[in-house]
Design a protein around this motif. Sequence first.
Motif, short mmCIF file in Angstrom:
data_model
loop_
_atom_site.label_atom_id
_atom_site.label_comp_id
_atom_site.label_asym_id
_atom_site.label_seq_id
_atom_site.Cartn_x
_atom_site.Cartn_y
_atom_site.Cartn_z
N SER A 97 -18.19 -88.06 6.52
CA SER A 97 -17.58 -87.11 6.29
C SER A 97 -17.96 -86.20 5.25
CB SER A 97 -15.95 -87.34 6.03
OG SER A 97 -15.93 -87.90 4.99
N VAL A 98 -17.64 -84.86 5.16
CA VAL A 98 -18.25 -84.01 4.17
C VAL A 98 -17.55 -84.81 2.85
CG1 VAL A 98 -17.49 -81.90 3.14
CG2 VAL A 98 -17.98 -82.09 5.52
N LEU A 137 -16.12 -75.61 0.26
CA LEU A 137 -15.93 -76.45 1.48
C LEU A 137 -14.91 -77.36 1.22
CD1 LEU A 137 -19.74 -77.50 2.08
CD2 LEU A 137 -18.35 -75.78 3.25
N ASP A 138 -13.75 -76.92 0.53
CA ASP A 138 -12.78 -77.82 0.42
C ASP A 138 -11.86 -77.95 1.30
OD1 ASP A 138 -12.70 -75.16 -0.62
OD2 ASP A 138 -10.77 -75.70 -2.01
N ASP A 139 -12.26 -77.13 2.53
CA ASP A 139 -11.11 -76.99 3.61
C ASP A 139 -11.79 -77.83 4.68
OD1 ASP A 139 -13.20 -75.06 3.99
OD2 ASP A 139 -12.05 -73.75 5.02
N ARG A 140 -13.12 -78.36 4.42
CA ARG A 140 -13.64 -79.29 5.57
C ARG A 140 -14.01 -80.46 5.13
NH1 ARG A 140 -16.08 -75.59 9.26
NH2 ARG A 140 -15.91 -73.41 8.66
N ASP A 142 -13.12 -83.51 5.91
CA ASP A 142 -12.88 -84.58 6.80
C ASP A 142 -13.62 -84.39 8.02
OD1 ASP A 142 -10.83 -85.98 5.55
OD2 ASP A 142 -9.31 -84.90 6.50
N GLU A 143 -14.37 -83.20 8.02
CA GLU A 143 -15.25 -82.96 9.07
C GLU A 143 -16.53 -83.84 8.88
OE1 GLU A 143 -15.84 -78.90 10.02
OE2 GLU A 143 -14.09 -78.34 9.40
N LEU A 148 -21.48 -80.05 11.10
CA LEU A 148 -21.33 -78.33 10.42
C LEU A 148 -22.53 -77.65 10.90
CD1 LEU A 148 -20.58 -79.96 6.46
CD2 LEU A 148 -18.90 -78.96 8.31
N HIS A 152 -23.32 -74.50 6.23
CA HIS A 152 -22.51 -75.32 5.58
C HIS A 152 -23.08 -76.75 5.29
CE1 HIS A 152 -18.75 -73.15 7.87
NE2 HIS A 152 -19.02 -72.55 6.62
N GLN A 153 -24.11 -76.91 5.98
CA GLN A 153 -24.69 -78.21 5.46
C GLN A 153 -25.66 -78.06 4.26
OE1 GLN A 153 -27.16 -80.03 8.68
NE2 GLN A 153 -25.59 -80.25 10.13
#
Length: 248
Positions: A97-98, A137-140, A142-143, A148, A152-153
């Motif tokens: 995960s992120v 990226l604090d809204d991602r 658990d992704e 991504l 975003h990566q």
Amino acid sequence: MAEVILLKTRGLKRHFGGLKAVDGVDFTLRKGEIRAIIGPNGAGKSTFVSLLSGRIPPSEGTVEFDGQDVTALPAHRRVRLGIAYTFQITNIYPSMSVLENVAVAAQSRLRPSFLRKGASETEIEDAARAALAAVGLDDRLDEVAGVLAYGHQRLLEVAMGLALEPKLLILDEPTQGLSDSEIANFIEVVKRVAQSSTVLLIEHNMHVVMSLADRITVLERGRLLAEGSPAEIMNDKAVQAAYLGEPA
């Protein structure tokens, strides 16, 4: 207030057979600045920052970081001293995960040895969350990192670097492959990062360079061609001939 030199090289060289990829570079980086390194393809930019980070050893010359000669130190030792280096291509753990990706980096800083007690899991997670918030990226959390979007990566990799709390963050072509909107966001991210870290970036996008850099270093054929403010570099005849004046 006197300027503090964070990093400097003297006579730095790296030769690959007959190829002089870096050929006697004297370089000085001040603490707290954003410095851009530019130059045509084959100028030796990536080789130069690989020498700074310890990924490859020099053929000759010295590297000094934060007052210490680090020429003989490998990359992982330089990371401990405060040098973080993000690559031209993403270097993440795609199946994790992120949050887990950044926690790995945070753990390497907060628990540097298995032989002695380090930070708690909560402290490691808090550090990872803070780094992710810094890049947006604090809204991602658990992704899965591998699914991504590419932009975003790239931000995730920057967050992993930030979790190390580096004194120097080296970014190697960080906007490569990003869309215009992602580039605009990235510029704002780097401005925030620069409030706590010195930033050195290799970048081909001159809009990014001119938007961010306090000073610019120009390399050509492994040598230092010019150095100065963005305005000075834009008006430098030698730079225009070697790089800025090249046809698109």
